[in-house]
Design a protein around this motif. Structure first.
Motif, short mmCIF file in Angstrom:
data_model
loop_
_atom_site.label_atom_id
_atom_site.label_comp_id
_atom_site.label_asym_id
_atom_site.label_seq_id
_atom_site.Cartn_x
_atom_site.Cartn_y
_atom_site.Cartn_z
N ALA A 253 0.83 -1.21 0.00
CA ALA A 253 0.00 0.00 0.00
C ALA A 253 0.86 1.25 0.00
CB ALA A 253 -0.92 -0.01 1.22
N HIS A 254 1.94 1.25 0.79
CA HIS A 254 2.86 2.39 0.80
C HIS A 254 3.48 2.60 -0.57
CE1 HIS A 254 3.54 3.65 5.11
NE2 HIS A 254 2.66 2.68 5.23
N TYR A 255 3.84 1.54 -1.23
CA TYR A 255 4.47 1.64 -2.55
C TYR A 255 3.54 2.33 -3.55
CZ TYR A 255 6.21 0.12 -7.11
OH TYR A 255 6.64 0.10 -8.42
N PHE A 256 2.29 1.86 -3.61
CA PHE A 256 1.34 2.43 -4.57
C PHE A 256 0.98 3.87 -4.21
CE2 PHE A 256 0.40 -2.09 -5.60
CZ PHE A 256 0.62 -2.02 -6.96
N ILE A 257 0.77 4.14 -2.92
CA ILE A 257 0.38 5.48 -2.50
C ILE A 257 1.53 6.47 -2.72
CG2 ILE A 257 -0.22 6.91 -0.50
CD1 ILE A 257 -1.88 4.55 0.51
N ASP A 258 2.75 6.07 -2.39
CA ASP A 258 3.91 6.94 -2.62
C ASP A 258 4.06 7.29 -4.09
OD1 ASP A 258 4.41 6.88 0.05
OD2 ASP A 258 6.25 5.69 -0.06
N ASN A 259 3.81 6.32 -4.96
CA ASN A 259 3.90 6.58 -6.40
C ASN A 259 2.75 7.45 -6.88
OD1 ASN A 259 6.22 5.07 -7.84
ND2 ASN A 259 5.45 3.55 -6.40
N TYR A 260 1.58 7.25 -6.28
CA TYR A 260 0.41 8.05 -6.67
C TYR A 260 0.58 9.51 -6.24
CZ TYR A 260 -4.38 9.85 -6.58
OH TYR A 260 -5.49 10.63 -6.75
N LEU A 261 1.04 9.72 -5.02
CA LEU A 261 1.20 11.08 -4.49
C LEU A 261 2.47 11.76 -5.00
CD1 LEU A 261 0.26 10.45 -0.74
CD2 LEU A 261 -1.18 11.56 -2.47
N GLY A 262 3.47 10.95 -5.32
CA GLY A 262 4.80 11.49 -5.58
C GLY A 262 5.62 11.38 -4.31
N HIS A 263 6.85 10.91 -4.43
CA HIS A 263 7.64 10.59 -3.24
C HIS A 263 7.90 11.81 -2.36
CE1 HIS A 263 8.41 6.38 -4.24
NE2 HIS A 263 8.47 6.77 -5.50
N GLU A 264 8.09 12.96 -2.97
CA GLU A 264 8.36 14.17 -2.18
C GLU A 264 7.14 14.57 -1.36
OE1 GLU A 264 9.71 18.83 -2.85
OE2 GLU A 264 10.04 17.36 -4.45
N ARG A 265 5.98 14.57 -2.00
CA ARG A 265 4.75 14.93 -1.28
C ARG A 265 4.42 13.88 -0.23
NH1 ARG A 265 -0.43 15.97 -4.89
NH2 ARG A 265 0.27 18.14 -4.88
N ALA A 266 4.59 12.60 -0.56
CA ALA A 266 4.30 11.53 0.39
C ALA A 266 5.19 11.65 1.63
CB ALA A 266 4.50 10.17 -0.27
N ALA A 267 6.47 11.95 1.42
CA ALA A 267 7.40 12.10 2.55
C ALA A 267 6.99 13.27 3.43
CB ALA A 267 8.82 12.29 2.03
N ALA A 268 6.55 14.35 2.81
CA ALA A 268 6.13 15.53 3.57
C ALA A 268 4.87 15.23 4.40
CB ALA A 268 5.86 16.70 2.63
N MET A 269 3.93 14.48 3.80
CA MET A 269 2.72 14.11 4.52
C MET A 269 3.02 13.20 5.69
SD MET A 269 0.07 13.53 1.32
CE MET A 269 -1.24 12.87 2.37
N LYS A 270 3.92 12.26 5.50
CA LYS A 270 4.30 11.35 6.59
C LYS A 270 4.96 12.10 7.73
CE LYS A 270 5.03 7.28 3.64
NZ LYS A 270 6.05 6.33 3.14
N ALA A 271 5.83 13.05 7.37
CA ALA A 271 6.52 13.83 8.39
C ALA A 271 5.54 14.64 9.21
CB ALA A 271 7.56 14.74 7.74
N ARG A 272 4.57 15.25 8.54
CA ARG A 272 3.57 16.05 9.25
C ARG A 272 2.65 15.16 10.07
NH1 ARG A 272 -1.45 19.43 7.25
NH2 ARG A 272 -1.66 20.83 9.02
N ALA A 273 2.28 14.01 9.50
CA ALA A 273 1.39 13.09 10.20
C ALA A 273 2.04 12.55 11.49
CB ALA A 273 1.01 11.93 9.30
N GLY A 274 3.35 12.43 11.46
CA GLY A 274 4.05 11.89 12.61
C GLY A 274 4.26 12.87 13.73
N SER A 275 3.91 14.13 13.51
CA SER A 275 4.10 15.15 14.54
C SER A 275 2.93 15.10 15.54
CB SER A 275 4.17 16.54 13.91
OG SER A 275 4.13 17.54 14.90
N TRP A 276 3.22 15.13 16.82
CA TRP A 276 2.19 15.15 17.84
C TRP A 276 1.43 16.47 17.86
CZ3 TRP A 276 0.28 11.18 20.38
CH2 TRP A 276 1.05 10.02 20.46
N ASP A 277 1.96 17.47 17.14
CA ASP A 277 1.32 18.80 17.14
C ASP A 277 0.39 18.98 15.95
OD1 ASP A 277 2.77 19.56 19.39
OD2 ASP A 277 4.49 20.18 18.19
N ASN A 278 0.28 17.96 15.05
CA ASN A 278 -0.53 18.19 13.86
C ASN A 278 -2.02 18.07 14.16
OD1 ASN A 278 -0.75 15.44 14.28
ND2 ASN A 278 -0.55 14.92 12.11
#
Length: 278
Positions: A253-278
């Motif tokens: 699922a990560h593979y397909f979603i990362d390709n669908y979103l684009g790796h740069e955008r996917a990485a940014a979303m993961k970083a923000r999602a992982g923040s306790w302040d989001n």
């Protein structure tokens, strides 16, 4: 006029086309599966099925808490693999805010379903409908409707309680594991958080729907504690095994979603999602 035109242009720039904006479209798609899964589970969870009989196998004749016979499950476990995937994918890309929004939305829609089912049970049945299926072994359609969906109401109550508690436990454990391991070991945070939360969910739903609820309402015969513990243990064991078996699908699922979103955008979303302040 120029200021008004500039304001209109700024507003247009802020409007998101949900079909073109991939993160939004993905969230709607995941949310649809998540909520549909939650609603369907309420209707089919009342049925307890025997695994060996369903598969045409010889019965294992296990003995657990004084209960013996075929391995028994609530039909709701059919949907559990989808829950497993949806919850962890949403957690990974949309964080606490995303899963909290869907949790409250699902609870609201399940509550709505509760009132609609309750209202339907109270409707006076047509005389011909009550005896319509006597030849098929259903002498009273109103009684059958009330018992099946009435027990479903208890499942809804149990699900609401278990769902909120389990989701809270899942989100907290998911992010605590991720905070400790970083972006590595997706399998650990996905599988670990699920195993912890499903331990809570498995027993709370059964206790409310099949033991405490029927004792309070009196619409159906309540289970014994031994029966509840036996079915709950079997179901949790199934979920434990499935969580391990399905772990590779998380990576897929990560593979397909990362390709669908684009790796740069996917990485940014993961970083923000992982923040306790989001």
């Amino acid at each position: 006029m120029e200021q008004e035109s500039a304001g209109n242009n700024a507003l247009k720039n802020r409007i998101v086309d949900v079909l073109e904006h991939r993160p939004t479209f993905l969230f709607i798609l995941l949310a649809g599966f998540f909520i549909a899964n939650a609603l369907v589970a309420e209707f089919i969870g009342v049925k307890i099925f025997a695994l060996e009989d369903t598969m045409g196998w010889e019965r294992f004749n296990f003995n657990l808490f004084g209960q013996s016979g075929a391995l028994q499950f609530s039909a709701g476990v059919l949907l559990w693999p989808i829950v497993f995937l949806m919850t962890d994918v949403i957690n990974e890309y949309y964080g606490k805010r995303g899963i909290r929004l869907l949790s409250f939305l699902a609870v609201g829609l399940i509550t709505y379903a509760f009132f609609m089912i309750f209202a339907a049970i109270q409707l006076a049945p047509a005389d011909w409908w009550v005896e319509q299926n006597v030849s098929k072994g259903v002498p009273d359609m109103q009684r059958a409707f009330s018992v099946v969906l009435g027990q479903g109401l208890m499942i809804i109550v149990g699900s609401l309680i278990a769902f909120l508690v389990a989701q809270l436990v899942d989100v907290m454990s998911f992010h605590q594991i991720k905070e400790a391991t970083g972006e590595k070991m997706i399998w650990l945070r996905a599988t670990g958080s699920t195993l912890i939360s499903q331990l809570v969910d498995s027993f709370v739903v059964l206790a409310v729907a099949f033991k405490l609820g029927p004792e309070l309402v009196g619409n159906v015969e309540p289970w014994s504690w031994a029966q509840l513990l036996a079915v709950g243990t079997v179901q949790y064991t199934y979920k434990f095994i499935m969580a391990i078996i399905l772990t590779p699908l998380i990576y897929l699922a990560h593979y397909f979603i990362d390709n669908y979103l684009g790796h740069e955008r996917a990485a940014a979303m993961k970083a923000r999602a992982g923040s306790w302040d989001n």
